[in-house]
Structure formats: structure tokens, C-alpha cells
Design an enzyme around this catalytic site. Sequence first.
Site, PDB file in Angstrom:
ATOM      1  N   ILE A 592      14.920  12.801  -3.027  1.00  0.00           N
ATOM      2  CA  ILE A 592      14.518  12.493  -4.394  1.00  0.00           C
ATOM      3  C   ILE A 592      14.999  11.085  -4.721  1.00  0.00           C
ATOM      4  O   ILE A 592      16.204  10.804  -4.683  1.00  0.00           O
ATOM      5  CB  ILE A 592      15.088  13.524  -5.383  1.00  0.00           C
ATOM      6  CG1 ILE A 592      14.554  14.923  -5.045  1.00  0.00           C
ATOM      7  CG2 ILE A 592      14.741  13.137  -6.808  1.00  0.00           C
ATOM      8  CD1 ILE A 592      13.046  15.057  -5.073  1.00  0.00           C
ATOM      9  N   LEU A 593      14.067  10.196  -5.041  1.00  0.00           N
ATOM     10  CA  LEU A 593      14.392   8.781  -5.178  1.00  0.00           C
ATOM     11  C   LEU A 593      14.880   8.409  -6.572  1.00  0.00           C
ATOM     12  O   LEU A 593      15.604   7.423  -6.733  1.00  0.00           O
ATOM     13  CB  LEU A 593      13.167   7.941  -4.816  1.00  0.00           C
ATOM     14  CG  LEU A 593      12.585   8.205  -3.409  1.00  0.00           C
ATOM     15  CD1 LEU A 593      11.389   7.301  -3.163  1.00  0.00           C
ATOM     16  CD2 LEU A 593      13.647   8.015  -2.342  1.00  0.00           C
ATOM     17  N   GLU A 668       2.297  16.422  -7.657  1.00  0.00           N
ATOM     18  CA  GLU A 668       1.335  17.514  -7.746  1.00  0.00           C
ATOM     19  C   GLU A 668       1.893  18.892  -7.424  1.00  0.00           C
ATOM     20  O   GLU A 668       1.345  19.899  -7.863  1.00  0.00           O
ATOM     21  CB  GLU A 668       0.142  17.195  -6.829  1.00  0.00           C
ATOM     22  CG  GLU A 668      -0.605  15.965  -7.318  1.00  0.00           C
ATOM     23  CD  GLU A 668      -1.716  15.510  -6.397  1.00  0.00           C
ATOM     24  OE1 GLU A 668      -2.853  15.945  -6.593  1.00  0.00           O
ATOM     25  OE2 GLU A 668      -1.436  14.714  -5.492  1.00  0.00           O
TER      26      GLU A 668
END
Length: 710
Positions: A592-593, A668
Site C-alpha cells: 500500500i503506497l 476497483e
Amino acid sequence: MDATTRATTAPVSSPALGASVERREGREKVTGTARYAAEQPCPGRTHAWPVPASVARGRVTGIDTSAALEMPGVLAVLTHENAPKLSEPDDATLAVLRDSRVPHRGWFVALVVGETLEAARAGAAAVRVDYSVEDHDVTLTATHPDVYAPEQANDGYPGTREHGDPEDAFASAPVRIDTDYRVPPLHNHPMEPHATTARWHDGRLTVHTSTQGATTVRTVLARLFGIPEDHVTVHAEHVGGGFGSKGTPRPDVVLAAMAARHTGRPVTLALPRRLMPAVVGHRAPTLHRLRLGAHPDGRLACLIHEVTTHTSRVKEFVEQAAVPARVMYAAPDSRTTHRVAPLDVPTPSWMRAPGEAPGMYALESALDELATELGMDPVELRVVNEPDTEPDSGKPFSSRHLVECLREGARRFGWAGRDPRPRSRAEGPLLVGSGVAAATYPVLVHPSTAAARALPDGTFLVGINAADIGTGARTVLAQIAADALGVPVDRVRTEVGSSGRPAASLAGGSSGTASWGWAVHEACVRLAERLAEGPLPAEGIEVRADTAGQADADSPFARHAFGAHFAEVAVDTVTGETRVRRLLGVYAAGRILNSRTARSQFVGGMTMGLGMALTEGSTMDAAFGDFAEPDLAAYHVPTHADVPDIEAHWIDEDDTRLNPMGSKGIGEIGIVGTAAAIGNAVFHATGVRLRELPLTPDRVLSGLREGGGS
């Protein structure tokens, strides 16, 4: 400090990646200074308003524009008789004002240009169009006489895949489920409508347009108007959402450019929301038949998922809704097929999580039916059918932590305290239930280019023609750059959203950050190496990177993100209203950036999934060949009041087989399992299995009265 010292890079104590960094453009947006496509200051600007066809199929036999042209402020009316002739487009939905044909209701047959928006709108209302009307067919059925099996579904997936002998395996399975599900047409409805401001100057075209891919728009416009690409400039600095509908150029950009050339004036065309469902794509309706055969211990013996959908007669688009079943569960015998009927309907297109959203709704609902038939916990049923490799391809997964998502989600949700019996919890007239569903979405990466420049003042500038459609792309790309350079993130500026910057792939398929980030990372790594070689010149240093041949290289691994959704609902037995009390999602989506923007993306997807489950859906009027819910007054999207408690969490994954950042797409996957989890919770609450979305009060009440599936 001198320039050399200021430009050096060094490790920072707080890593840029993963940090909760605020969006860089947030203040501009909340203060109203962010300029969108229709808001660009442009001296001499005119406005355009389209005229949609009022018949479902036929030809234009005459257009009377005299009354419109006599109106104050009306400058021109473009029709197929006088519009500039363009090259044949690769995308037939862009073949506007070329001839007299009307392939579906809402197809644009004229465009009025006025000094003001009001003049253009009034002029459009004054245009009179005569038609030769032909019989039309807009009704999708599984037995439609024109239905056929396409070679491919959307995005190049094979239309049919089969392993073993699924029919025989189903017939001989000890436990069987044979069920049908229906998902209606759905519409993207981004906050900013599709809009373009176009102007010509000395044979060069400049457009400000709302798009998920300015590079593609530039290429398409150059080809249509027969000019070199370097004569076209496309700006898309701020984009107010897209959800797939802005993934390819739409008629607004072609018509605005056409009108600007015809009038010699800048033209702004912002599509009225009521006209959007007919011309910017929609999620096609899908009819699903699921057959699951299982052993008494829950292990699947076979899985058969058959999907029927529609496409237009303008061009083929096949929603790949059976594809997720090729990924999810270990079934030795399987078949996944698509069938499509060409109808006189608007052309369907991408909508957030195409294929996965409707396909996983049907699959995960059927799996819940199987769990009920087996008397088995639905979480454990999914765990039992966890595959060792991707079922369809046989490839090993680069990483797959679905079981961990299910376990962690169950723990956080309090699943262990759930009474599995349907209709076991009541609060007066309310029946309360909970449900679970899994989710998957492929990891997609496309080649892109990026530039990184070290400036004499000690800052860095990263340029890439990425599209920030509200996801925080500017911010995350700055974090990627800072991490590669070893500097604080506030020393990095990012510039996106213009074709004058290095070309990049579109923002779609949850591929944006992975694709653009790879190019940004490579450029910044090379820049850091250059800076280590010697002093920084007075003009700075720029380094470019192109990931072609890397990002698009074949991988020996199956690369997917996974997740688990849990929902608690309360169903009012008097009104039929379903309220979601709690939504919980746990995801395995690589590294997770940015924790802040990631949570926003997960929650946004889950909210959209709630709308898919309870409120969103269009009705195709068979007589008129038109969607009956063309605006937000009739097409109901969730509001804050519909989402009282929603949580998103994730499993930390260290997957080195994806890209340099180890990230997977997150835009998404949040929608994919939400509708099924809510539908399964409604069944648990009521004991009634509803198999057609959305779960509106009338359907719920009907199901409660009948006491069975519907």
C-alpha cells in the site's frame, strides 16, 4: 548550500511509501480553484449543445435548422450534411455526424453552437428532425435468436474456457446448485460530466477534456482530423471522476473540435447528464447461470458459469463476467462461457471492475447458496476450495492471501458469534442478517514513460501524462519518486494531465499507479545515479525512462489482488427497505503506497458496490428503446446516509513479482464482492434468496410474500 549540495539525495528517516500523505490538489478542489474541462478561461469561447435522435433505429430523412439559426446567439448547426469530414475512426462510437443512420436512441444527429450555453440549448430544441423509422429490438433474453458465442470477451479474454468434463461432473456430483442471477444495466455517472473545450490556431488543435487518457485522445484526434500528433495538445489536469466511462475518447471531444474548426471560435461542449447514458457507455446487463457441483465436505467437483449479455450494432463489446470464475476456486471440471446478443442499444463499455463486479456477484451468491445446501459456514467453504495455482492457466500466483483476508475479516467482523440460521435475529419489524463474499481483480500494468529533473534549488520535478481522476495520483507518484531518490516527499513536484509531458497509459483497470509508478521509479533511480556521478549543472539534469518491454513482458505468474467483504443488513418487513448497518473489507493488494488515499479508494469502491446492490439499475424501455432512468433523479446512487459504518483494512503483502513498488491496483477491487456480501446478508436476514439486482423494496416485499427465491 551550493547547488551541488542541495541536489544530492540521501536516505530519509521516514519512508515516503506507505505514508498517509494528503492529496496535493485537495485545497484547489475544495476552494474551487481547480479548473475542469468546461471551466477553462478562453476568450471568444462559444458553447455547443447536441441534438439526440428520438427514434431507436432508422435514418434521418430531413433536418430543418432554419428556426434554430434565426434564434438570437445561435452561430451554427452542424449535421451530417455540413459537418467537417473526418477520417474513419477505429472506434465506431466516434463516427458522429458522418451519415444519416441512427443506430440507437440518443445517437447525436446534430450539434448547435451558440454564443452562450442558453442560446445553444434553445437552438437545439428548435431543430426539427424527420426520420425513416425501422423496427428495433432492445430486449435481452438468454434465448434471443441472434445470440452468439464471441471468440473473445472484453480485453482479449477467450470467450469460452473448458477443463475436463463439467457436464458429467455436475450430473454425478453429490450436492448440486443450478441457479440464475441477473444484473441490470448500470451507469458510471461521474461527478464531472464528459466535457471538452477545443480551439484551433494556425492549424493546431488544443483541447481541455475530461478523460482518463490524454495520450490516447491526442492520437485519436490527430488521426481523425488528419494532422500530425505534435499539432494536437490535450490537457486533462483535473478530472472529476470517470469509473471507466472516460477511458476512451467520447463524442464530446470530437464534436467540440469539429465545431471549433467549423466556426473558427473556441467551443465548449459539456454533455447534459440526461444524454450521457446513450453515448458514454454503460455496464451491459448480464444474465448468469451458475452450476456448482460439490462433495459433502464442500470441495467443488465442477463449476459452470454461463453469461449472456448485450452489445450494440455499432461495435462489439462483451462484458467478461465469466472470467473471475477462472481465477477463484479449485474445481477440476469447469466451463466458463460468454454469449452476446447485438441489439439496437447504446454501446456498452467499461465500468468500474468490468467483468469482475457482475461476475463475482453471481459466483459469490451461488457459493452462498451452496454453503446453505451443505449446511456449511460460507467462510469455510471458500477456504476449503482455495487453489494451489490459478485454476485456468495453471500458473503459480505471485501472491494470494485470500484466506488471510477471510480470516482477518471474520475476526474484525465478529463472524464467530453469528447464528447461521436464516431469519434468526429480529428487532421488531426488522430482520437482521450478515453475509460474506470474496473478491478478486487482476494486476494490470502497461508501458509508460516519465521524466525526472533535478533542479538547482534542491527540488525535483517529475513529469508524466498520467490522469488524476480523483485517486490522488499526483501525490502517490511524488511518494514513489521521493522513495527512489531518497529525499523527503515535499522536495518532489509532479506534473500530470497534459500531452506535452511524457506519454503514459490511461487510468483504467486499476493499472494507473503500477504503470506510471514503474516509469517514475525508473527515471528517478537513473537520476539518482547521475547525481552521484558529479556536480549538478546550473540548468539541472533531466532523465527519462520508458518501461516498454518490461511492464508489458509476459509473466510466469498469475497476478491478482484479493479481498473479503462482510456486510450486516437490517430488512424492514413492513416497507421492504434494506439498510446496510456495517460494511467491512479486508484486502491483499500488494504494498500500500499511501494509506490515506488507499483507504479512500477501498471505501469508494465499497460504496459503489452498495449502490449496485440496493439502489442502482436502469430499465431499458422496450417500446422506446431508451433507458428509463437517465439522470440522478431517477438513477439512485448512495448518499452518506446510506453508509453509516464502513471499514477498509488490508493485509501487508511483499510481492516482488509485480513492479518495483510491489503494488497492486486498488481502485476497483472494493466494488467486486460488496454486492454479493449484501445480497447474502439479505438472505441470512430473511431466508429469501433474491437473484436480481438491485434489491429494491418492491422486490424484497415480493420475496417475503412468496417466501422463496426470486
